[in-house]
Design an enzyme around this catalytic site. Sequence first.
Site, PDB file in Angstrom:
ATOM      1  N   HIS A 183       0.869  -1.312  -0.097  1.00  0.00           N
ATOM      2  CA  HIS A 183      -0.055   0.151   0.048  1.00  0.00           C
ATOM      3  C   HIS A 183       0.917   1.334   0.017  1.00  0.00           C
ATOM      4  CE1 HIS A 183      -3.238  -2.835   0.807  1.00  0.00           C
ATOM      5  NE2 HIS A 183      -2.615  -3.058   1.923  1.00  0.00           N
ATOM      6  N   HIS A 221      -7.753  -4.111  -0.736  1.00  0.00           N
ATOM      7  CA  HIS A 221      -7.509  -5.679  -0.498  1.00  0.00           C
ATOM      8  C   HIS A 221      -8.085  -6.527  -1.653  1.00  0.00           C
ATOM      9  CE1 HIS A 221      -6.569  -4.265   3.450  1.00  0.00           C
ATOM     10  NE2 HIS A 221      -5.099  -4.703   3.102  1.00  0.00           N
TER      11      HIS A 221
END
Length: 331
Positions: free
Chosen positions: A57, A217
């Site tokens: 991320h 995700h």
Amino acid sequence: MKKIINRPEDYTDDMLRGIYAAHGDAVKYAAGDLRCYCTAHKTPGKVAIVTGGGTGHLPLFLGYVGEGMLDGCGVGSVFQSPSAEQIFQISKEVEAGAGVLYLYGNYTGDIMNFDMAAELCEMEDIETRSIVGADDVNSSTDPDKRRGVAGIFYMYKCAAAKAAEGGTLEEVFAAAQKAKEYTRTVGFALTPCVLPELGHANFTLEENEMAMGMGIHGEPGIWNGPVKTADEIAAESLETLLQDMPLVPEDEVALLINGLGATSVEELYILSGSVTRLLQEKGVKLYRTHVGEYATSMEMAGASISLCKIADEEMKRWLDAPVCTPFYCQK
């Protein structure tokens, strides 16, 4: 799968070795563990802020460790939580006499491990408080169950500025809470991403299909359908955001247009222009606009739109405070 890697199972540690090699003047690791990521410059007497989450991320989470921002970050494998022991070791390294604020995303594994770390800290007489980012409006109608995504940037910014001002642990917690209360995010995906250890996409979208509300995700969104224009995406996203956090003419907001990893900066500015125009038509003022990659999802194409309502002059001061990390600087 085409990625610049060595062994897929070494993805996270190899990334960290590269970061330490490039930015060893600013960051280091604790307890002999690469994944115990800490600032190299501890400030005595300041509340320490520790975050954490899975790899994949960047610049979230570890990219916000540095001067004027966070003090430490637990680094998990791709899309996986850091361990409680790692968070505990980081806390011992960065605690500077005023306690530690745990500030991270609203995910089950993270909550469990940060809570365990807090118990370990208590045994060492290290005072902690915890707060989670939960800004993803489309992930749940219940604010307490929402995912924490790019809007956590504003929680980092406000809490860190208050800590730099010499605030107590309770005051730094309250600053993070204020930012949380006034921040909302809507995101969408255009393509999936490939996790190195899997070697294939973590979900599928057709050639001309997008997913509104998709999580970082790969969590399911609220609808899959034909790709919309920037204006259409902006209009739907703002409608969702303003239903949850109404704004009236003369209200001021900070706007964050965040790319998910494979969206060009040009596209992000097109989207930013669409959102700005719609806000101006509603009489809403833009105090600050951030455009770029703040919370990605490997090489997923897509973006998110975050609004942080400016509650008062204090919040403006926090948002304006200078910051310098290896990944993000603001003068």
